[in-house]
Design an enzyme around this catalytic site. Structure first.
Site, PDB file in Angstrom:
ATOM      1  N   ARG A 192     -17.817   4.452   4.390  1.00  9.69           N
ATOM      2  CA  ARG A 192     -16.488   3.556   4.536  1.00  9.69           C
ATOM      3  C   ARG A 192     -15.173   3.515   5.183  1.00  9.69           C
ATOM      4  O   ARG A 192     -14.245   2.326   5.348  1.00  9.69           O
ATOM      5  CB  ARG A 192     -15.929   4.425   2.429  1.00  9.69           C
ATOM      6  CG  ARG A 192     -14.877   3.290   2.219  1.00  9.69           C
ATOM      7  CD  ARG A 192     -14.392   4.342   0.928  1.00  9.69           C
ATOM      8  NE  ARG A 192     -16.011   4.710   0.090  1.00  9.69           N
ATOM      9  CZ  ARG A 192     -15.943   3.881  -1.447  1.00  9.69           C
ATOM     10  NH1 ARG A 192     -15.366   3.211  -1.122  1.00  9.69           N
ATOM     11  NH2 ARG A 192     -17.066   3.801  -1.888  1.00  9.69           N
TER      12      ARG A 192
ATOM     13  N   ARG B  30     -19.928  16.353  -2.331  1.00  9.91           N
ATOM     14  CA  ARG B  30     -20.190  14.841  -1.484  1.00  9.91           C
ATOM     15  C   ARG B  30     -19.488  15.526  -0.373  1.00  9.91           C
ATOM     16  O   ARG B  30     -19.127  16.590  -0.342  1.00  9.91           O
ATOM     17  CB  ARG B  30     -19.429  13.510  -2.419  1.00  9.91           C
ATOM     18  CG  ARG B  30     -17.843  13.984  -2.154  1.00  9.91           C
ATOM     19  CD  ARG B  30     -17.408  12.622  -2.416  1.00  9.91           C
ATOM     20  NE  ARG B  30     -15.403  12.308  -1.743  1.00  9.91           N
ATOM     21  CZ  ARG B  30     -14.959  11.667  -2.426  1.00  9.91           C
ATOM     22  NH1 ARG B  30     -15.598  10.675  -3.041  1.00  9.91           N
ATOM     23  NH2 ARG B  30     -13.746  11.964  -2.444  1.00  9.91           N
TER      24      ARG B  30
ATOM     25  N   ALA C 172     -18.258  -0.934  -4.866  1.00 10.55           N
ATOM     26  CA  ALA C 172     -17.482  -1.723  -3.154  1.00 10.55           C
ATOM     27  C   ALA C 172     -18.359  -3.015  -3.496  1.00 10.55           C
ATOM     28  O   ALA C 172     -17.844  -3.679  -3.380  1.00 10.55           O
ATOM     29  CB  ALA C 172     -18.368  -1.104  -2.301  1.00 10.55           C
TER      30      ALA C 172
ATOM     31  N   GLU D  12       0.967  -0.681   0.005  1.00 11.07           N
ATOM     32  CA  GLU D  12       0.157  -0.208   0.449  1.00 11.07           C
ATOM     33  C   GLU D  12       0.877   1.220   0.151  1.00 11.07           C
ATOM     34  O   GLU D  12       1.624   1.989   1.055  1.00 11.07           O
ATOM     35  CB  GLU D  12      -0.641   0.333   1.404  1.00 11.07           C
ATOM     36  CG  GLU D  12      -1.263   1.249   1.247  1.00 11.07           C
ATOM     37  CD  GLU D  12      -2.735   1.797   0.415  1.00 11.07           C
ATOM     38  OE1 GLU D  12      -2.787   2.624   0.273  1.00 11.07           O
ATOM     39  OE2 GLU D  12      -3.014   0.997   0.012  1.00 11.07           O
TER      40      GLU D  12
END
Length: 390
Positions: A117, A196, A290, A40
């Site tokens: 999330r 958003r 997702a 990552e």
């Protein structure tokens, strides 16, 4: 972190990206004793603090991938507050005028739910075994040599793996390494931008009222629409406002840019005053599937863990995965674009025909939600066994 289990496989899977897709796949592989490692680029597990909705297909797949995933989801999920709306994906309304209801989209008895999330990702990370993630690893390229993949990172290090799975998002370096400069590997702006944000529930109720704030809604308008749904045990409302722009090109260097509240209000100036009030609530900002990632993780981890699959068989497992998953996921991409056009009353053949939209809403999501996962997996296994017999 969870305990690790002895591996039953002679190959290693490198997962590029520690977002939800990568972590879900890692959990599935760990649960089936397939060796893997996550690389990552960030310094820790991070996600936006936006909402995320799961439909019935994703909920069923969670339990099959690893029951602990479903348990974590069930503990975090937020449903519509009204009892008669528990199985409703969204109610649809005309955003202007007097908020005339267009229809509703039902999910069935299993229903679905919404999560924050970032919170869901952190719960998923707890299910990973110790030592399976290396942070700060920004991938530069993947080179295939002698049946292995060499991964080269921005910090000057490299490593090898038998299988590389790209879960590194829309700017994927894995995809770039596979496709090069081919147009299929480049993201394309479709002419829609969005605002958003996450709004405190008490502020949302003050703006639109309890019913509209505590249950999932879509407000439709020509070339624009607003979607809202409750998250974080009903204490917050996730708000996403979409706007079609006249130009088909994105002029900004960055995909996420600062925006002015006056511009957002201008974009939705003909919407009902309660929706405009919601959009003026603090914590709204501007930004650029997702459920399919859960399905992907399930199918791929089942194929890699099949007793017939050895190191030399991993290409056959990947081909079987691609054979059953590509058509479904690409259909979703096209379908999502068409849905956005319909919700903005610009879908060819539908436009602002309310009766046609009502008809579409009745069955629009069924092909996604009603998938037979056991049959889907059987198709993938049949593709695998056919390849192994050749």
């Amino acid at each position: 972190m969870a305990e690790s289990h002895p591996s039953t496989k002679s190959f290693t899977v490198a997962i590029i990206g520690g977002g939800l897709g990568g972590v879900l796949l890692a959990i599935g592989l760990s649960n089936r004793n397939v060796p893997f490692h996550i690389y990552e680029s960030a310094s820790n597990f991070t996600e936006t603090s936006a909402g995320l909705g799961f439909g019935p297909n994703a909920v069923r797949t969670m339990a099959k991938l690893d029951p602990r995933i479903y348990d974590a989801y069930a503990a975090l999920k937020t449903e519509n507050k009204q009892d008669n709306k528990k199985d409703t994906w969204f109610d649809f309304w005309l955003g202007h005028g007097d908020l005339e209801q267009v229809g509703e989209l039902k999910m069935g008895s299993l229903g679905g739910g919404n999560v924050l999330r970032a919170s869901f990702l952190l719960e998923m990370a707890k299910l990973l075994p110790e030592g399976c993630v290396t942070f700060g690893k920004k991938l530069l390229e993947v080179e295939e040599t002698n049946g292995h993949a060499i991964l080269r990172f921005a910090d000057g290090t490299s490593t090898d793996a038998d299988v590389v799975v790209g879960c590194d998002g829309i700017r994927s370096k894995v995809r770039e390494s596979l496709l090069g400069n081919h147009e299929a590997g480049k993201p394309v702006f479709v002419g829609v931008y969005l605002y958003r944000g996450v709004v405190k529930m008490e502020s949302a109720i003050a703006a639109v009222g309890g019913y509209f704030a505590q249950n999932s809604q879509v407000y439709m308008g020509r070339d624009r629409n607003v979607a809202t749904y409750p998250i974080k045990n009903g204490t917050m409302l996730n708000v996403v406002a979409y706007r079609k722009q006249k130009e088909e090109t994105w002029e900004h260097e960055r995909w996420v840019v600062e925006s002015f509240r006056d511009k957002m209000i201008e974009d939705f100036g003909d919407f009902h005053e309660s929706i405009q009030k919601l959009l003026q609530t603090p914590h709204m900002h501007c930004g650029a599937g997702a459920g399919m990632a859960v399905e992907d993780a399930f199918i791929l981890s089942e194929l890699f863990s099949d007793t017939c699959v050895t190191q030399r068989d991993t290409p056959a497992a990947l081909a079987a995965y691609d054979g059953v998953r590509r058509l479904r996921t690409q259909r979703l991409v096209q379908y999502s674009r068409e849905s956005g056009m319909m919700f903005q009353m610009r879908h060819p053949g539908v436009q602002d025909d309310i009766e046609r939209i009502k008809e579409e809403l009745i069955t629009r999501q069924q092909w996604i939600w009603d998938i037979d996962l056991d049959e889907h997996l059987e198709d993938a296994k049949n593709e695998l066994y056919k390849a192994l017999r050749r």
